[in-house]
Design a protein around this motif. Sequence first.
Motif, PDB file in Angstrom:
ATOM      1  N   SER A  87      -4.649  -4.695   2.012  1.00 46.83           N
ATOM      2  CA  SER A  87      -4.803  -4.971   0.590  1.00 46.83           C
ATOM      3  C   SER A  87      -4.994  -3.648  -0.155  1.00 46.83           C
ATOM      4  O   SER A  87      -5.655  -2.736   0.343  1.00 46.83           O
ATOM      5  N   PRO A  88      -4.412  -3.513  -1.347  1.00 42.45           N
ATOM      6  CA  PRO A  88      -4.478  -2.229  -2.054  1.00 42.45           C
ATOM      7  C   PRO A  88      -5.828  -1.925  -2.689  1.00 42.45           C
ATOM      8  O   PRO A  88      -6.053  -0.799  -3.120  1.00 42.45           O
ATOM      9  N   ARG A  89      -6.721  -2.898  -2.720  1.00 42.58           N
ATOM     10  CA  ARG A  89      -8.038  -2.694  -3.323  1.00 42.58           C
ATOM     11  C   ARG A  89      -9.122  -3.224  -2.383  1.00 42.58           C
ATOM     12  O   ARG A  89      -8.885  -4.181  -1.642  1.00 42.58           O
ATOM     13  N   MET A 136       3.910   1.853  -0.553  1.00 45.13           N
ATOM     14  CA  MET A 136       3.480   2.809   0.451  1.00 45.13           C
ATOM     15  C   MET A 136       2.851   4.045  -0.185  1.00 45.13           C
ATOM     16  O   MET A 136       2.805   5.107   0.411  1.00 45.13           O
ATOM     17  N   ALA A 137       2.370   3.933  -1.403  1.00 42.69           N
ATOM     18  CA  ALA A 137       1.876   5.100  -2.117  1.00 42.69           C
ATOM     19  C   ALA A 137       0.667   5.730  -1.456  1.00 42.69           C
ATOM     20  O   ALA A 137       0.307   6.858  -1.769  1.00 42.69           O
ATOM     21  N   ALA A 138       0.042   5.023  -0.523  1.00 43.88           N
ATOM     22  CA  ALA A 138      -1.133   5.588   0.142  1.00 43.88           C
ATOM     23  C   ALA A 138      -0.764   6.758   1.023  1.00 43.88           C
ATOM     24  O   ALA A 138      -1.613   7.552   1.384  1.00 43.88           O
ATOM     25  N   SER A 139       0.480   6.918   1.407  1.00 48.27           N
ATOM     26  CA  SER A 139       0.880   7.979   2.325  1.00 48.27           C
ATOM     27  C   SER A 139       1.825   8.941   1.632  1.00 48.27           C
ATOM     28  O   SER A 139       2.880   8.554   1.148  1.00 48.27           O
ATOM     29  N   PRO A 140       1.499  10.249   1.576  1.00 53.88           N
ATOM     30  CA  PRO A 140       2.384  11.200   0.931  1.00 53.88           C
ATOM     31  C   PRO A 140       3.689  11.378   1.670  1.00 53.88           C
ATOM     32  O   PRO A 140       4.649  11.873   1.111  1.00 53.88           O
ATOM     33  N   ARG A 141       3.757  10.978   2.944  1.00 52.58           N
ATOM     34  CA  ARG A 141       5.003  11.127   3.683  1.00 52.58           C
ATOM     35  C   ARG A 141       5.969   9.990   3.410  1.00 52.58           C
ATOM     36  O   ARG A 141       7.137  10.048   3.777  1.00 52.58           O
ATOM     37  N   ALA A 142       5.460   8.926   2.777  1.00 54.54           N
ATOM     38  CA  ALA A 142       6.316   7.776   2.512  1.00 54.54           C
ATOM     39  C   ALA A 142       7.062   7.973   1.208  1.00 54.54           C
ATOM     40  O   ALA A 142       6.470   8.255   0.189  1.00 54.54           O
ATOM     41  N   ARG A 143       8.367   7.822   1.233  1.00 58.82           N
ATOM     42  CA  ARG A 143       9.129   7.931   0.002  1.00 58.82           C
ATOM     43  C   ARG A 143      10.338   7.030   0.110  1.00 58.82           C
ATOM     44  O   ARG A 143      10.902   6.848   1.179  1.00 58.82           O
ATOM     45  N   ALA A 144      10.747   6.501  -1.011  1.00 57.52           N
ATOM     46  CA  ALA A 144      11.975   5.710  -1.046  1.00 57.52           C
ATOM     47  C   ALA A 144      13.105   6.600  -1.501  1.00 57.52           C
ATOM     48  O   ALA A 144      12.976   7.350  -2.456  1.00 57.52           O
ATOM     49  N   ARG A 156      -4.695   9.578   4.577  1.00 61.50           N
ATOM     50  CA  ARG A 156      -5.982   9.584   3.889  1.00 61.50           C
ATOM     51  C   ARG A 156      -6.304   8.166   3.432  1.00 61.50           C
ATOM     52  O   ARG A 156      -5.412   7.326   3.320  1.00 61.50           O
ATOM     53  N   ALA A 157      -7.566   7.941   3.150  1.00 55.89           N
ATOM     54  CA  ALA A 157      -7.978   6.617   2.674  1.00 55.89           C
ATOM     55  C   ALA A 157      -7.366   6.352   1.305  1.00 55.89           C
ATOM     56  O   ALA A 157      -7.285   7.254   0.466  1.00 55.89           O
ATOM     57  N   PRO A 158      -6.919   5.121   1.050  1.00 56.50           N
ATOM     58  CA  PRO A 158      -6.346   4.802  -0.258  1.00 56.50           C
ATOM     59  C   PRO A 158      -7.367   5.003  -1.375  1.00 56.50           C
ATOM     60  O   PRO A 158      -8.580   4.920  -1.170  1.00 56.50           O
TER      61      PRO A 158
END
Length: 365
Positions: free
Chosen positions: A238-240, A13-21, A138-140
């Motif tokens: 997809s991450p890319r 979920m690194a694309a979103s700064p609000r996502a954290r484990a 934001r866009a990845p």
Amino acid sequence: MRGARTTDRLLNMAASPRARAVQPDEASGLVDEAALSEYLDRRMPSRAPVKVTRHRAGHSNETFFVTRGDRRWVLRRPPRGAFLPTAHDVGREYRAMAALQRTIARVPRTHLYCADESVIGAPFYLMERVEGVVVRDRAPKGFGPGARAGFGTELVDTLAELHSLDPATLDVPGGARPGGYLERQLRRWSGQLELTLPHTRPIPDLETVGAWLAANKPQSPPPTVVHGDYKLDNALFSPRPPARLEVMLDWEMATVGDPLADLGWLISFWPDSPGADDLLARMTPVGTEPGFTARAELVRRYGERTGLELAGLDWYEVLAVWKLAILLEGSYARHLSGATDDPFFAELGRAVPQLALRARKVAAA
């Protein structure tokens, strides 16, 4: 099924700064690792220890990453103190995904469901972990303006795929009652509002919009499988580049009903212009970045893919915003009672009346 071929890949979920484990000890109040390990021993024997990590993106059912040796899953359970339990039905969510396993629907592979609340304190299920990014703020990285249109077109095409399925051949929850979906929606959410407001505050706009929806209810097209919470940040891409929608998540409201309810929900979350300041615009602001498909183009593409008549779509947008406001007012009740530690819910004191006003304005347009 294309989603099922991504078995045991990492959900990133690194694309979103609000996502954290959150670290495993923070999950212990919601998932007992020892009890879960003992339960899994009886179904998937292994000597490897169970590790549970809480995932804090999203505000519906609680989500955890579970690892055991080289096995990786996602565990879902209802939140503690759920005020509107029918909105957090993990059993329904599991059954919906299980019913779609061998279809073109892009769903994660399901592994097991446990209704015994004595195991971890609530029903839960395990599904596969899928590699991908959630697109929200934001866009990845790597997705420049020329690659961003694919997020919207993939989202619409995936929805059209889902709506192409014959619900009569699938054991989707609610499939035994394919007709009367809109009537049931209005009845259900009006009832949820009645349950919630005594614990929060009056919101006259919600009452006004509910009456407008009942008085202007359209004729539904033939019923299809509907997701019920179909929006950009419930998709894993997809991450890319190029953009590829791997799986849709959050199937707890899936049923058989009016497909335009899904489309109305999707566009209600899709920003129409930069600078909007209600909760929906703040939840997925990425849609206003250069290169993202405009809302009108998403609607046009869906019409082309499905052949459905889309006149009167505003009614479905009003329904979506009204339902969301009622659902979030239930979350606000949980916040007021002290039953949740999610800071997002503190914002709902202002945000829910804003949503109710938006629904009233769309209805009056």
